[in-house]
Structures are given as C-alpha cells and as structure tokens.
Design a protein around this motif. Structure first.
Motif, PDB file in Angstrom:
ATOM      1  N   LEU A   9       0.831  -1.206   0.000  1.00 14.70           N
ATOM      2  CA  LEU A   9       0.000   0.000   0.000  1.00 14.70           C
ATOM      3  C   LEU A   9       0.864   1.254   0.000  1.00 14.70           C
ATOM      4  N   ALA A  12       2.162   1.756  -3.457  1.00  9.54           N
ATOM      5  CA  ALA A  12       1.092   2.266  -4.313  1.00  9.54           C
ATOM      6  C   ALA A  12       0.840   3.738  -4.029  1.00  9.54           C
ATOM      7  N   VAL A  43      -3.203   2.317  -8.654  1.00 14.10           N
ATOM      8  CA  VAL A  43      -4.508   1.709  -8.373  1.00 14.10           C
ATOM      9  C   VAL A  43      -4.429   0.199  -8.549  1.00 14.10           C
ATOM     10  N   ASN A  46      -2.721  -1.475  -5.623  1.00 16.44           N
ATOM     11  CA  ASN A  46      -3.677  -1.501  -4.514  1.00 16.44           C
ATOM     12  C   ASN A  46      -4.656  -2.655  -4.670  1.00 16.44           C
ATOM     13  N   LEU A  47      -5.258  -2.741  -5.869  1.00 15.78           N
ATOM     14  CA  LEU A  47      -6.310  -3.731  -6.088  1.00 15.78           C
ATOM     15  C   LEU A  47      -5.768  -5.142  -5.899  1.00 15.78           C
ATOM     16  N   PHE A  50      -4.916  -5.835  -2.155  1.00 12.78           N
ATOM     17  CA  PHE A  50      -6.133  -6.063  -1.375  1.00 12.78           C
ATOM     18  C   PHE A  50      -6.734  -7.427  -1.711  1.00 12.78           C
ATOM     19  N   TRP A  51      -6.734  -7.762  -3.001  1.00 13.32           N
ATOM     20  CA  TRP A  51      -7.284  -9.059  -3.409  1.00 13.32           C
ATOM     21  C   TRP A  51      -6.518 -10.196  -2.741  1.00 13.32           C
ATOM     22  N   LEU A  54      -7.072  -9.911   1.338  1.00 12.41           N
ATOM     23  CA  LEU A  54      -8.399  -9.872   1.951  1.00 12.41           C
ATOM     24  C   LEU A  54      -9.361 -10.881   1.357  1.00 12.41           C
ATOM     25  N   ASP A  55      -9.245 -11.111   0.062  1.00  9.78           N
ATOM     26  CA  ASP A  55     -10.320 -11.821  -0.631  1.00  9.78           C
ATOM     27  C   ASP A  55      -9.744 -12.755  -1.684  1.00  9.78           C
ATOM     28  N   ARG A  58     -12.273 -15.222  -4.191  1.00  9.28           N
ATOM     29  CA  ARG A  58     -12.956 -14.695  -5.379  1.00  9.28           C
ATOM     30  C   ARG A  58     -11.971 -13.897  -6.219  1.00  9.28           C
ATOM     31  N   THR A  60     -12.481 -10.954  -7.716  1.00  8.86           N
ATOM     32  CA  THR A  60     -12.927  -9.587  -7.965  1.00  8.86           C
ATOM     33  C   THR A  60     -11.783  -8.601  -8.214  1.00  8.86           C
ATOM     34  N   GLY A  61     -10.799  -8.615  -7.305  1.00 11.81           N
ATOM     35  CA  GLY A  61      -9.727  -7.632  -7.417  1.00 11.81           C
ATOM     36  C   GLY A  61      -8.928  -7.784  -8.689  1.00 11.81           C
ATOM     37  N   PHE A  64     -10.981  -6.557 -11.624  1.00 10.44           N
ATOM     38  CA  PHE A  64     -11.005  -5.096 -11.613  1.00 10.44           C
ATOM     39  C   PHE A  64      -9.704  -4.556 -12.217  1.00 10.44           C
TER      40      PHE A  64
ATOM     41  N   ILE B 127     -16.896  -2.110 -10.541  1.00  6.55           N
ATOM     42  CA  ILE B 127     -16.277  -2.420 -11.836  1.00  6.55           C
ATOM     43  C   ILE B 127     -17.154  -1.900 -12.970  1.00  6.55           C
ATOM     44  N   PHE B 130     -17.139   1.860 -13.189  1.00  9.52           N
ATOM     45  CA  PHE B 130     -15.923   2.360 -13.818  1.00  9.52           C
ATOM     46  C   PHE B 130     -15.996   2.216 -15.333  1.00  9.52           C
ATOM     47  N   ALA B 169      -8.712   8.718 -12.687  1.00  2.00           N
ATOM     48  CA  ALA B 169      -7.658   7.997 -11.967  1.00  2.00           C
ATOM     49  C   ALA B 169      -7.827   8.191 -10.462  1.00  2.00           C
ATOM     50  N   LEU B 172     -10.675   6.138  -9.265  1.00  2.00           N
ATOM     51  CA  LEU B 172     -10.293   4.724  -9.183  1.00  2.00           C
ATOM     52  C   LEU B 172      -9.516   4.426  -7.915  1.00  2.00           C
ATOM     53  N   TYR B 173      -8.635   5.353  -7.522  1.00  2.00           N
ATOM     54  CA  TYR B 173      -7.883   5.146  -6.285  1.00  2.00           C
ATOM     55  C   TYR B 173      -8.852   5.069  -5.107  1.00  2.00           C
ATOM     56  N   SER B 176     -10.424   1.701  -5.135  1.00  2.18           N
ATOM     57  CA  SER B 176      -9.556   0.633  -4.646  1.00  2.18           C
ATOM     58  C   SER B 176      -9.506   0.667  -3.120  1.00  2.18           C
ATOM     59  N   TYR B 179     -12.684  -0.900  -1.942  1.00  4.13           N
ATOM     60  CA  TYR B 179     -12.565  -2.352  -2.080  1.00  4.13           C
ATOM     61  C   TYR B 179     -11.712  -2.902  -0.944  1.00  4.13           C
ATOM     62  N   GLY B 180     -10.660  -2.182  -0.574  1.00  8.06           N
ATOM     63  CA  GLY B 180      -9.787  -2.646   0.495  1.00  8.06           C
ATOM     64  C   GLY B 180     -10.475  -2.689   1.839  1.00  8.06           C
ATOM     65  N   ALA B 183     -13.694  -5.487   1.019  1.00  4.55           N
ATOM     66  CA  ALA B 183     -13.421  -6.740   0.307  1.00  4.55           C
ATOM     67  C   ALA B 183     -14.539  -7.079  -0.674  1.00  4.55           C
ATOM     68  N   THR B 185     -16.840  -5.349  -4.337  1.00  5.04           N
ATOM     69  CA  THR B 185     -17.064  -4.216  -5.232  1.00  5.04           C
ATOM     70  C   THR B 185     -18.547  -3.985  -5.457  1.00  5.04           C
TER      71      THR B 185
END
Lengths: 103, 489
Positions: A9, A12, A43, A46-47, A50-51, A54-55, A58, A60-61, A64, B127, B130, B169, B172-173, B176, B179-180, B183, B185
C-alpha cells in the motif's frame, strides 16, 4: 517471513503521489499522460494487494485490475490521437501554449 | 427470460449504434439517411422504456451477479438517455452537414454516449460503474474533438481529456480503497460491510469518499472540479456542447445518487457535509463568473455549473424513504433534471440556429434577434425564464421541489443561498433577453433566419414541454415520484 500488506500500500501511495506530481508539474501533454499512467498503476497495485490479502478466493480484485489497464489502454489511444490532432493544428503540445480558449 | 426485456432500451441504442457505424462503412456513396436511422433507434428505445415504465411491474433486483440493478430509478434514466439521444441527433443534422463528412462515426458516437448514460444508471458494482463511466468519458472526448481541423475543437478535447483522465484515476484510487475496506465491489455488499465497521477503518473510507467525489464532481461539473467545462463547451461542436451540458451531467447524477444512497448510506453525515460544500461553491462561483461572459456557450457552461449546484441540494436534502412527502430531495433532483433537459436543449437549439446563420456565438451578435426571427427570440425567452425559475415555466417547479426539500430537512442556509443565487442568475439570463429585444440591429445583418424542419421541431417541442411542466406540473411530479425505487441491496 511474509511481507505485510502495508508495504504494497505504501508503494502504491508513493507511486500515486509521484504520478499526481508529474501530472501537475509537466508542461508537455505526453508527460501528463505518463503521470496519469503512474496513477492508474498505483490503483492496480492496490487492487491486487487487497485481493491477495483480503479476498483471495474470489477473483474480484484481479478482474477489476484487468479492466483498469484495458480501459486505460483505450483511453491513452484516444488521448494520443487528440495530441496528434492538436499538434497538426498548433505545432505544439506544450499545454501552456494551447490557449485559444480563454474568457 | 423476463429480465431481458429490461435491457431492451439499451440493446436498441447499442444495436442502432452498430448499424449506423457498419452501414456507413459499406460502399463509398454518401448516405443522407443515416441520421434518420440513428433517430429511429433512439425513438424506439424511448418508446420501449416508456412502455416498461408504465405497463410493466418493476421488481427491484440486481442481476448478472449483482452487476446490474433493475429498478424504476434506472428506467427513468433510460428514458432520459433516449430523449437526449433523439434531441441531440435532431440538433446535429444541419450543423454537421455543413462541417463534417463523416456522418456514420458522429451519430454512432452520439448513440454510444447515450447508451453509456443508461449503462451508468443501472450499474450496481464498482467495476461496472468504472466501465460505464469511462465509456461515457471516452466517447465524449471523441465527440468534443470531432471536427479535427478546428483548432478550438482539438484544444477543447485535449483539455477535457486531461482533466477527465486525472479525475477518473483519482476516482479509481478511491474505489480501490473502498474495495480494500470492504473486500467487495458490489454496492449493496459494500453498504452491509461498512455498517459494522470499526472506527479505525472509517479513516480509510473518508479519503475514499473524497476521491470518489472528485470523479463524480467532474462528471456533474461541481466546483472545484469544473475547470474543464467552460473550455470544452466553447470549443466543442455546439450539438456536442448540448450533449455535455445535459446528457453527461444526467449520467453523473445518476451514478452519484446510486453510489451515495445504496453504497454509502452509513456515511450520510459525511457526504452530506461534503456535497453541501460543493453545492454552495458551484452555485456561487458559477453564477458570479457567468455574469462577465461574452460568449453564449461559455455563459451556458457557467450557468450549467450553477444549475448543478442547485441539483446537488436535492441529494443533500434526501431524508430516507417517506410516503406522502411531496418535497422529497430525490424527486426534486429527477424533476429538476427533466426541466433542465428541455429548457437547456431548447436554448442550445436556438444557439445552433443562430450559429448556422451568422457563424458566431457572441452574445452581442444576438442584438435584434426579435426582428430576424420572432420564433427564435420568443422561445429563447421561455427557455431562459425557465432556467431562471420564473413561475409558469418548468424551471420554477424544479427549483420549488429542490429548495422545498432543503426547507423540509431544515437546511435553511442552503435554501437561502440558493434563492440569493437564483436572483443573481436572473441578471445574466435577462441580459441575453435585453440584447435580443432592445438592442438596435446592425444594418448589414437584417436578413431573416430560416429554420430547418429538424431544428424548428426541437424548438417547438421543448418550448411546449417547458411551459407544460410549469403549468400542469402534477403528472410530471407523479412520474418522477414513481421512479424513486432504488435497489437497496
């Protein structure tokens, strides 16, 4: 030893700030585009981080992140076309010199 | 199988876009009827969405793995998008005939941009939001710079593009970070996970909220994310300006409302504070800067910023679902968007008619318009009075509903600032009327302005609806009150 999520993080956040600085300080349109790319990559880091932490079950991250860089490619294609159009009209891509539109 | 019927309005828009684009490629002869094909697509889409709205029972649900929401709120924006597409196509016909030979691309991008407005309104997942957001942005960039050899057009497009990509952008940050913390979207899931969140994680949601507002603020032209709009509006081809001023803003509000109400209801105190600050800034700055504008497209850009500020009041004053509450913030927003659509597109139709004739957008060139075309001058008065919010026009009903909602929720300071701003706004709108009616006409410019059929039909229709919404507001208010259903989870 596993790497804690904070490291990702921080990278990022640093990348995002560098990108934002580039966007605000560059005079050349291509330079600004590169700054935007850095922000989008921050970004993505980060995604994915986190994926993974945390997750991870699935997707998802990951999905994305894939959408982010696909759409970013489309956006840059349009952006470069616009840069070429402005170069043909004005013979410059320095943003400060593109100043026909002012009140 | 029954679900697919709700996608029909969008599928028709998309199909007609592909058809227009494809047919244009076949053969080398010029096809004069392509705009009519695009128009037919948007009319069919409008008809289907009106049918769905009135005759089909809508059960609020999300489909396709929670990506798409089916609710009456989304249906309202299907109608909105199809209306915008149809009117913009009518406005473009004469204008683009004179300036560009690539008709297929132009009309298909108008359809694609309108399609992305309705896609934005049904998105219920970060998603999806976006993708729809970027689809709308990218097609707007292309449309803005569509006249490649026009220096102003390319400049407007590149400025719009750079602002837009930076804003998305940052958005999007924010996504994210959201999402963090959750967990997920999916907006409904996000709301569920946020409701039990501990206070240390709340400090991650605040920056996420601010960053999301950068993106939505850019789409809804709220100050301080408005800087692109005057330049983009002035440089873009005028029908595209009309699209940006109405369609793009409508899409922005659709997604702003959905994200705030279904995704972040637990942070209502925080986003209310943020959005009311944006609203006050937009109203005040938009109106004050509009006064000194000499170009009518720039003036309408700043007036659009101010109007976005009024609309944001509606979201601030949203107080949950209450039956029998006439002054509800959300129905205020929807009726305001409708009256803003007809009045603003009508005003742009007049601007296009004048530009086609004299090739200028300076307000001083509107001198003596009453002698050159009584129809244009007369209807422009109606549109401008509606934008001010004079009783008897639709604008009054919109302002009444939004400001009434603010009073209802005891946001008196917002209502007072908005009313003061409406008075300031009267100054620059009436200034145009002063030019049209009381300024003497220059000797060489006494020719009458002839209207084409497409332009005059838009002007007459929008003028009729502006007056109709002001005088018989009840059916329209019932219509928006029927479209308040938003999927909760």
């Amino acid at each position: 030893m596993t790497i804690p999520i904070n490291w990702y993080l921080l990278v990022a956040a640093g990348l995002f700030s560098i990108g934002l600085y580039g966007v605000l300080s560059r005079r050349n349109a291509i330079g600004i585009l590169m700054g935007i790319e850095l922000m989008l990559n921050a970004v993505n880091i980060n995604l994915i981080a986190f994926w993974r932490y945390l997750d991870p079950v699935r997707m998802t991250g990951q999905v994305f992140a894939i959408f982010v860089f696909t759409v970013a490619a489309a956006e840059v294609a349009v952006g470069l076309a616009l840069v070429i159009a402005i170069y043909r009209n004005r013979d410059t891509i320095v943003i400060e010199e593109i100043d026909l539109l002012k009140e | 199988m029954q679900i697919i019927i709700f996608f029909l309005p969008q599928l028709v828009l998309l199909l007609s876009m592909v058809l227009v684009f494809g047919i244009d490629l076949v053969g080398s002869n010029e096809k004069k009827w392509l705009p009519y094909l695009a128009l037919a697509g948007s009319v069919i889409s409008l008809a289907i969405s009106l049918y769905l709205f009135g005759w089909v029972e809508v059960t609020e649900q999300t489909v396709l793995g929670g990506m798409i929401a089916i609710d009456s709120f989304a249906l309202f924006f299907q109608i909105f998008a199809a209306l915008v597409a149809g009117i913009i196509i009518l406005l473009s016909m004469e204008y683009m005939d004179e300036r560009s030979s690539s008709k297929g691309e132009y009309y298909s991008f108008i359809l694609l941009a309108s399609f992305s407005i309705s896609l934005l309104s049904v998105s219920a997942d970060l998603i999806m939001i976006f993708i729809a957001f970027e689809l709308l942005s990218i097609s707007s960039y292309i449309l803005t710079g569509f006249l490649r050899n026009d220096g102003k057009g390319s400049e407007a497009a590149i400025k719009y593009f750079l602002y837009g990509s930076i804003a998305s952008a940052m958005m999007l940050y924010g996504m994210s970070l959201l999402y963090g913390t959750t967990a997920s979207t999916n907006l409904g899931q996000i709301a569920q996970n946020l409701s039990g969140i501990d206070s240390s994680l709340r400090w991650v949601v605040y920056p996420a909220l601010v960053l999301l507002m950068v993106g939505f603020g850019y789409k809804t032209v709220a100050v301080p994310f408005h800087q692109w709009s005057p330049d983009a509006y002035e440089g873009a081809p005028t029908p595209v300006t009309a699209f940006l001023a109405v369609g793009s803003i409508g899409g922005g509000f659709a997604i702003l409302i959905r994200v705030m109400l279904t995704g972040l209801p637990d942070f209502q105190v925080d986003w209310v504070a943020l959005i009311s600050a944006l609203s006050i800034l937009s109203m005040t700055l938009g109106n004050l800067v509009a006064i000194s504008q000499k170009n009518i497209k720039r003036m309408l850009a700043y007036s659009g910023i101010a109007q976005a500020g009024y609309i944001l009041i509606g979201l601030v004053s949203w107080g949950g679902w209450q039956a029998g509450n006439v002054f509800d913030g959300l129905s205020g927003i929807l009726i305001y968007l409708l009256v803003y659509l007809v009045a603003n597109l009508g005003a742009f139709a007049v601007v296009i008619a004048v530009e086609n004739k004299i090739g200028s957008n300076q307000i001083s060139d509107y001198a003596g318009l009453i002698k050159r075309s009584p129809l244009l001058a007369g209807t422009m008065v109606v549109f401008l009075l509606s934008l001010i919010g004079i009783p008897g026009t639709g604008g009054f009903v919109g302002k009444l509903m939004v400001f009434g909602a603010a009073m209802n929720m005891e946001y008196y300071f917002l209502a007072v600032i908005a009313i003061i701003n409406s008075v300031i706004a009267g100054f620059y709108y009436l200034n145009v009327i002063r030019y049209m009616f009381f300024q003497p006409l220059d000797e060489p410019a006494r020719e009458k302005i002839q209207l084409t059929r497409s332009l005059s039909s838009v002007i007459v229709l929008t003028c009729a609806f502006t007056l109709l919404m002001g005088i018989f507001a009840q059916p329209f208010i019932q219509f928006v009150q029927a479209s308040l259903g938003i999927v909760a989870n």
